[in-house]
Design a protein around this motif. Structure first.
Motif, PDB file in Angstrom:
ATOM      1  N   VAL A  64       0.851  -1.189   0.000  1.00  0.00           N
ATOM      2  CA  VAL A  64       0.000   0.000   0.000  1.00  0.00           C
ATOM      3  C   VAL A  64       0.887   1.240   0.000  1.00  0.00           C
ATOM      4  N   VAL A  65       0.594   2.145  -0.913  1.00  0.00           N
ATOM      5  CA  VAL A  65       1.332   3.397  -1.019  1.00  0.00           C
ATOM      6  C   VAL A  65       0.384   4.554  -0.747  1.00  0.00           C
ATOM      7  N   THR A  66       0.818   5.492   0.084  1.00  0.00           N
ATOM      8  CA  THR A  66       0.042   6.706   0.320  1.00  0.00           C
ATOM      9  C   THR A  66       0.650   7.847  -0.479  1.00  0.00           C
ATOM     10  N   LEU A  67      -0.224   8.721  -0.957  1.00  0.00           N
ATOM     11  CA  LEU A  67       0.222   9.796  -1.851  1.00  0.00           C
ATOM     12  C   LEU A  67      -0.679  10.998  -1.655  1.00  0.00           C
ATOM     13  N   ASP A  68      -0.097  12.190  -1.623  1.00  0.00           N
ATOM     14  CA  ASP A  68      -0.887  13.414  -1.570  1.00  0.00           C
ATOM     15  C   ASP A  68      -1.477  13.707  -2.946  1.00  0.00           C
ATOM     16  N   ALA A  69      -2.590  14.408  -2.962  1.00  0.00           N
ATOM     17  CA  ALA A  69      -3.260  14.713  -4.224  1.00  0.00           C
ATOM     18  C   ALA A  69      -2.727  15.962  -4.898  1.00  0.00           C
ATOM     19  N   ASP A  70      -1.868  16.712  -4.235  1.00  0.00           N
ATOM     20  CA  ASP A  70      -1.436  18.001  -4.781  1.00  0.00           C
ATOM     21  C   ASP A  70      -0.243  17.918  -5.727  1.00  0.00           C
ATOM     22  N   LEU A  71       0.242  16.674  -5.987  1.00  0.00           N
ATOM     23  CA  LEU A  71       1.360  16.426  -6.896  1.00  0.00           C
ATOM     24  C   LEU A  71       2.691  16.983  -6.392  1.00  0.00           C
ATOM     25  N   GLN A  72       2.765  17.362  -5.119  1.00  0.00           N
ATOM     26  CA  GLN A  72       4.076  17.720  -4.578  1.00  0.00           C
ATOM     27  C   GLN A  72       4.973  16.492  -4.494  1.00  0.00           C
ATOM     28  N   ASN A  73       4.369  15.328  -4.295  1.00  0.00           N
ATOM     29  CA  ASN A  73       5.087  14.063  -4.398  1.00  0.00           C
ATOM     30  C   ASN A  73       4.750  13.447  -5.746  1.00  0.00           C
ATOM     31  N   PRO A  74       5.655  13.464  -6.712  1.00  0.00           N
ATOM     32  CA  PRO A  74       5.352  12.962  -8.056  1.00  0.00           C
ATOM     33  C   PRO A  74       4.983  11.483  -8.034  1.00  0.00           C
ATOM     34  N   PRO A  75       3.902  11.077  -8.698  1.00  0.00           N
ATOM     35  CA  PRO A  75       3.517   9.659  -8.745  1.00  0.00           C
ATOM     36  C   PRO A  75       4.577   8.787  -9.401  1.00  0.00           C
ATOM     37  N   GLU A  76       5.401   9.397 -10.259  1.00  0.00           N
ATOM     38  CA  GLU A  76       6.449   8.631 -10.923  1.00  0.00           C
ATOM     39  C   GLU A  76       7.495   8.087  -9.948  1.00  0.00           C
ATOM     40  N   GLU A  77       7.507   8.596  -8.708  1.00  0.00           N
ATOM     41  CA  GLU A  77       8.475   8.157  -7.707  1.00  0.00           C
ATOM     42  C   GLU A  77       8.018   6.912  -6.952  1.00  0.00           C
ATOM     43  N   ILE A  78       6.795   6.445  -7.201  1.00  0.00           N
ATOM     44  CA  ILE A  78       6.288   5.267  -6.488  1.00  0.00           C
ATOM     45  C   ILE A  78       7.186   4.060  -6.725  1.00  0.00           C
ATOM     46  N   GLY A  79       7.703   3.954  -7.934  1.00  0.00           N
ATOM     47  CA  GLY A  79       8.567   2.815  -8.257  1.00  0.00           C
ATOM     48  C   GLY A  79       9.782   2.705  -7.358  1.00  0.00           C
ATOM     49  N   LYS A  80      10.329   3.832  -6.889  1.00  0.00           N
ATOM     50  CA  LYS A  80      11.486   3.800  -5.992  1.00  0.00           C
ATOM     51  C   LYS A  80      11.135   3.121  -4.668  1.00  0.00           C
ATOM     52  N   LEU A  81       9.958   3.409  -4.159  1.00  0.00           N
ATOM     53  CA  LEU A  81       9.538   2.818  -2.904  1.00  0.00           C
ATOM     54  C   LEU A  81       9.328   1.314  -3.053  1.00  0.00           C
ATOM     55  N   LEU A  82       8.701   0.923  -4.155  1.00  0.00           N
ATOM     56  CA  LEU A  82       8.453  -0.500  -4.379  1.00  0.00           C
ATOM     57  C   LEU A  82       9.756  -1.260  -4.588  1.00  0.00           C
ATOM     58  N   ALA A  83      10.740  -0.623  -5.221  1.00  0.00           N
ATOM     59  CA  ALA A  83      12.042  -1.272  -5.394  1.00  0.00           C
ATOM     60  C   ALA A  83      12.694  -1.534  -4.046  1.00  0.00           C
ATOM     61  N   ALA A  84      12.550  -0.604  -3.099  1.00  0.00           N
ATOM     62  CA  ALA A  84      13.093  -0.811  -1.760  1.00  0.00           C
ATOM     63  C   ALA A  84      12.372  -1.957  -1.054  1.00  0.00           C
TER      64      ALA A  84
END
Length: 294
Positions: A64-84
């Protein structure tokens, strides 16, 4: 439907202006991961963290990944978390690089990080980053906690067996304004400190004990001095000196409050109803299996 590999939980509140831009970047980024996913949007009428808890209670993904809706955290960075997480970590927090916030948020964040780590022993480089990944076990433990006021990233840290952090990009808000005023930031950090440590209460208890001990010592020193100087008859007449007696009683009151505070702290820990332990795996040998599992 079978459970997806990934769930993305996004709390939203008055974010209509940013939603279209979020859709245009989020879904292509998730498609590129090559895994099944679901996206859960939660209307955060009761606050961001309770919205995340609601999302945790309804999501089905293994991660499960949490993400803000304001795009301050780019969705393209989700892959980095999953790789960890692929590397064996069960909880991965994002650390924002080149933050686009105001200077006072930088200063306040660093100060609270130091205070929080000293008091709670919870180590998070960037507690304000909502881009985080959680294993299913941690999400289940958080949902079972039944706490009204809590700080999700810190609570996850207490349940994690192998936490990690990765650097992620940070951008300016796509639209709208931040929902966290200075007061709400202070309130959030106050909840964080009091929700994960009894140190403030214990410090007050220790202060009460010190004052009480000092008052008793001062009382007897003054009485002995008066007995020696004024004689036994006049000395005993001053045993109930109002100033000395008031100081003594004040110390006893503070000691009593500290003692009550210790019991209140125990009650507080009990009513939070956090899981007393989490099980990572159960290893056992079935009938007929002669192999040994260590």
């Amino acid at each position: 439907m079978s459970a997806p590999r990934l769930s993305v939980v996004i709390p939203v509140f008055n974010e209509e202006a940013a939603m279209q831009a979020l859709f245009e970047r989020l879904y292509p980024a998730l498609d590129n991961l090559g895994a099944s996913y679901e996206v859960i949007f939660v209307n955060a009428n009761y606050g961001q963290h309770l919205a995340i808890v609601a999302g945790f209670e309804h999501c089905r993904g293994e991660r499960v990944v949490t993400l803000d809706a304001d795009l301050q955290n780019p969705p393209e960075e989700i892959g980095k978390l999953l790789a960890a997480m692929d590397a064996g970590h069960d909880y991965v927090g994002g650390v924002r690089r080149s933050r686009k916030d105001s200077w006072w948020r930088h200063v306040a964040s660093r100060a609270m990080n130091r205070i929080r780590e000293k008091i709670t022993k919870i180590r998070m480089t960037d507690q304000g980053c909502m881009l985080r990944a959680y294993s299913r076990d941690i999400v289940r433990a958080i949902a079972a906690s039944q706490e009204i006021s809590t700080f999700i990233p810190a609570l996850a840290y207490t349940f994690a067996h192998s936490p990690a952090e990765v650097d992620v990009e940070h951008a300016e808000r796509a639209a709208g304004e931040s929902k966290y005023s200075l007061y709400r930031l202070i309130r959030l950090n106050f909840d964080l400190v009091t929700g994960f440590s009894l140190v403030p209460l214990q410090l007050f208890s220790m202060f009460g004990m010190v004052v009480s001990a000092a008052s008793v010592a001062t009382y007897f020193v003054v009485i002995v001095q008066r007995l020696v100087q004024a004689g036994w008859r006049e000395g005993f007449a001053t045993l109930w000196d109002r100033d000395i007696l008031a100081f003594f009683l004040l110390g006893m009151v503070l000691f009593g409050l500290g003692l009550v505070g210790e019991y209140v702290g125990r009650i507080y820990q009990q009513v939070r109803a956090r899981p007393r332990y989490t099980i990572q795996a159960v290893l056992e040998r079935t009938d007929g299996d002669e192999s040994r599992t260590d």
